[in-house]
Design a protein around this motif. Sequence first.
Motif, PDB file in Angstrom:
ATOM      1  N   SER A   1       1.026  -1.567  -0.077  1.00 34.27           N
ATOM      2  CA  SER A   1      -0.258  -0.468   0.420  1.00 34.27           C
ATOM      3  C   SER A   1       0.798   1.311   0.084  1.00 34.27           C
ATOM      4  N   ARG A   2       1.813   0.962   0.787  1.00 36.02           N
ATOM      5  CA  ARG A   2       2.752   2.690   0.466  1.00 36.02           C
ATOM      6  C   ARG A   2       3.267   2.707  -0.579  1.00 36.02           C
ATOM      7  N   VAL A   3       3.707   1.584  -1.153  1.00 37.60           N
ATOM      8  CA  VAL A   3       4.600   1.232  -2.303  1.00 37.60           C
ATOM      9  C   VAL A   3       3.862   2.381  -3.020  1.00 37.60           C
ATOM     10  N   ALA A   4       2.514   1.827  -3.635  1.00 37.86           N
ATOM     11  CA  ALA A   4       1.794   2.136  -4.106  1.00 37.86           C
ATOM     12  C   ALA A   4       0.920   3.536  -4.092  1.00 37.86           C
ATOM     13  N   GLU A   5       1.019   3.659  -2.695  1.00 40.87           N
ATOM     14  CA  GLU A   5       1.462   5.903  -2.461  1.00 40.87           C
ATOM     15  C   GLU A   5       2.490   7.015  -2.980  1.00 40.87           C
ATOM     16  N   LEU A   6       3.527   5.787  -2.945  1.00 40.56           N
ATOM     17  CA  LEU A   6       4.630   6.639  -3.535  1.00 40.56           C
ATOM     18  C   LEU A   6       4.629   6.959  -4.535  1.00 40.56           C
ATOM     19  N   ARG A   7       3.529   5.792  -5.121  1.00 38.03           N
ATOM     20  CA  ARG A   7       4.035   5.976  -6.871  1.00 38.03           C
ATOM     21  C   ARG A   7       2.993   6.424  -7.238  1.00 38.03           C
TER      22      ARG A   7
ATOM     23  N   GLU B   1      13.889   2.040  -1.868  1.00 39.66           N
ATOM     24  CA  GLU B   1      14.588   1.931  -0.126  1.00 39.66           C
ATOM     25  C   GLU B   1      13.125   0.449  -0.610  1.00 39.66           C
ATOM     26  N   LEU B   2      11.925   0.312  -0.062  1.00 43.33           N
ATOM     27  CA  LEU B   2      11.029  -0.669  -0.685  1.00 43.33           C
ATOM     28  C   LEU B   2      10.734  -0.709  -2.045  1.00 43.33           C
ATOM     29  N   GLU B   3      10.655  -0.652  -2.691  1.00 45.92           N
ATOM     30  CA  GLU B   3      10.603  -1.350  -4.126  1.00 45.92           C
ATOM     31  C   GLU B   3      10.730  -2.662  -4.122  1.00 45.92           C
ATOM     32  N   PRO B   4      12.453  -2.853  -4.017  1.00 49.49           N
ATOM     33  CA  PRO B   4      12.759  -4.110  -3.500  1.00 49.49           C
ATOM     34  C   PRO B   4      12.166  -5.307  -3.166  1.00 49.49           C
ATOM     35  N   ILE B   5      11.806  -4.710  -1.346  1.00 47.58           N
ATOM     36  CA  ILE B   5      10.864  -5.911  -0.766  1.00 47.58           C
ATOM     37  C   ILE B   5       9.669  -5.622  -1.603  1.00 47.58           C
ATOM     38  N   ALA B   6       8.577  -4.442  -2.242  1.00 51.23           N
ATOM     39  CA  ALA B   6       7.438  -5.423  -3.088  1.00 51.23           C
ATOM     40  C   ALA B   6       7.293  -6.121  -4.095  1.00 51.23           C
ATOM     41  N   ASP B   7       9.096  -6.218  -4.627  1.00 46.33           N
ATOM     42  CA  ASP B   7       9.142  -7.395  -5.934  1.00 46.33           C
ATOM     43  C   ASP B   7       8.891  -8.571  -5.190  1.00 46.33           C
ATOM     44  N   GLU B   8       9.962  -8.546  -3.918  1.00 41.39           N
ATOM     45  CA  GLU B   8       9.691  -9.964  -3.360  1.00 41.39           C
ATOM     46  C   GLU B   8       8.204 -10.336  -3.164  1.00 41.39           C
ATOM     47  N   ILE B   9       7.452  -9.138  -1.995  1.00 39.73           N
ATOM     48  CA  ILE B   9       6.171  -9.653  -1.468  1.00 39.73           C
ATOM     49  C   ILE B   9       5.300 -10.288  -3.357  1.00 39.73           C
TER      50      ILE B   9
ATOM     51  N   ASP C   1      11.207  19.073  -2.147  1.00 40.12           N
ATOM     52  CA  ASP C   1      11.312  18.077  -1.592  1.00 40.12           C
ATOM     53  C   ASP C   1      10.778  16.952  -1.067  1.00 40.12           C
ATOM     54  N   GLN C   2       9.766  16.933  -0.950  1.00 35.25           N
ATOM     55  CA  GLN C   2       8.883  16.301  -0.459  1.00 35.25           C
ATOM     56  C   GLN C   2       9.174  14.408  -1.969  1.00 35.25           C
ATOM     57  N   PHE C   3       9.771  15.269  -3.021  1.00 40.05           N
ATOM     58  CA  PHE C   3       9.894  14.137  -3.993  1.00 40.05           C
ATOM     59  C   PHE C   3      11.118  13.747  -4.305  1.00 40.05           C
ATOM     60  N   THR C   4      11.916  14.194  -2.800  1.00 36.99           N
ATOM     61  CA  THR C   4      13.466  13.541  -3.164  1.00 36.99           C
ATOM     62  C   THR C   4      13.202  12.524  -2.009  1.00 36.99           C
ATOM     63  N   ALA C   5      12.093  13.323  -1.289  1.00 35.43           N
ATOM     64  CA  ALA C   5      12.016  11.819  -0.021  1.00 35.43           C
ATOM     65  C   ALA C   5      11.084  10.836  -0.236  1.00 35.43           C
ATOM     66  N   TYR C   6      10.115  11.288  -1.053  1.00 36.90           N
ATOM     67  CA  TYR C   6       9.537  10.048  -2.041  1.00 36.90           C
ATOM     68  C   TYR C   6      10.115   9.019  -2.635  1.00 36.90           C
ATOM     69  N   SER C   7      11.410   9.928  -3.481  1.00 40.74           N
ATOM     70  CA  SER C   7      11.895   8.922  -4.548  1.00 40.74           C
ATOM     71  C   SER C   7      12.531   7.844  -3.165  1.00 40.74           C
ATOM     72  N   LYS C   8      13.397   8.514  -2.384  1.00 39.56           N
ATOM     73  CA  LYS C   8      14.761   8.158  -1.608  1.00 39.56           C
ATOM     74  C   LYS C   8      13.159   6.382  -0.397  1.00 39.56           C
ATOM     75  N   GLU C   9      12.317   6.909   0.161  1.00 36.19           N
ATOM     76  CA  GLU C   9      11.648   5.314   0.097  1.00 36.19           C
ATOM     77  C   GLU C   9      11.014   4.698  -0.455  1.00 36.19           C
ATOM     78  N   TYR C  10      10.915   5.481  -1.883  1.00 34.95           N
ATOM     79  CA  TYR C  10      10.365   4.538  -3.013  1.00 34.95           C
ATOM     80  C   TYR C  10      11.883   3.075  -3.336  1.00 34.95           C
TER      81      TYR C  10
END
Length: 359
Positions: free
Chosen positions: A12-18, A40-48, A29-38
């Motif tokens: 859900s968080r990955v979809a929200e960030l995307r 980090e989470l994208e590889p985990i989302a792929d495994e899920i 600044d928000q875009f940079t923060a979103y990109s960084k978190e995305y």
Amino acid sequence: MQLDENLNRVLSRVAELRDGMGSGKLSPDQFTAYSKEYSELEPIADEITALHKGRAELAQLEAMAAAETDPEMKALAQEELFALRDSLPALERRVQVLLLPKDEADDRNAILEVRAGTGGDEAALFAADLFRMYQRYAAIRGWRFEVMDIADTPLGGYKEASAEISGRGVFARLKFESGAHRVQRVPETEAQGRIHTSAATVAVLPEAEEVDVQIDDKDLRVDVFRAQGAGGQHVNKTESAVRITHLPTGIVVVMQDEKSQHKNRAKAMKILRARLYEAERAAKDAVRAADRKSQVGSGDRSERIRTYNFPQGRVTDHRINLTLYKIERVMAGEALDELVEALIAEDEAARLAALADQP
């Protein structure tokens, strides 16, 4: 079901960030923060996603195997079913490991400190061997290894030495090296061929930025003196060496490798920040100690973590009871990864077990 809740939360968080990054409504600044978190989470989302797909396939194969009347097709479905059942636990564990709370310092560079312990000249020679082992390991991994300071001995040993190691995942891979390293071998100076035991201590500290640790100038005592080399020889005739004492903690850092007092002070402050930052982290860990079954070694320099036995050609890590009979390759940095990987795996297993024990 706690795992499934966590998986869905990540997706859900990955979809929200995307969606947020594609909306065009974010500030830079928000875009940079979103990109960084995305990222980090994208590889985990792929495994899920792969895990969900595997579970769906498993359910389909179970239904097919139960409903199939053709013996040949039924056998084929059961064969695929067994193979998938075998592979899913490993995928599930991989996802669980990715979901473990991350050490915030894992992505940082590291300050390496090696000091000779008990054993006189032989301990200093072993400290130099360890320092070079980490230098070779850094080169193999493509990391930058910058020597900060070396206090050598007339025989070529190191009373103490420090280096800054920069690169991807440096602290994550080296943090379990902190502790007392023991060596058993016949020293070159031993005429009778007797095996001696000596030791060196290693500390691996996450590099700290100025924003991580606030240091007040009034808490520092700075002394300058002439740098000295092996045997007390003067390296230079100016007072370029620096000793910084942090009065509240009593931490002392001495730096004399550079000919410039300014450079020595800058290096000393870098090490002081790292030590204070690590002390802060250790204090937080101590508060959680009762719940931390996940620790592979305390990181205390007094804790004996590894023995290097040269006559038997073996290296033993006492925390995980792992022995490798390839001491030359370990000292060359080539086989050190086998110890590092085993320590990381043990730490992950312990933390997973600790999570499973939680109500």
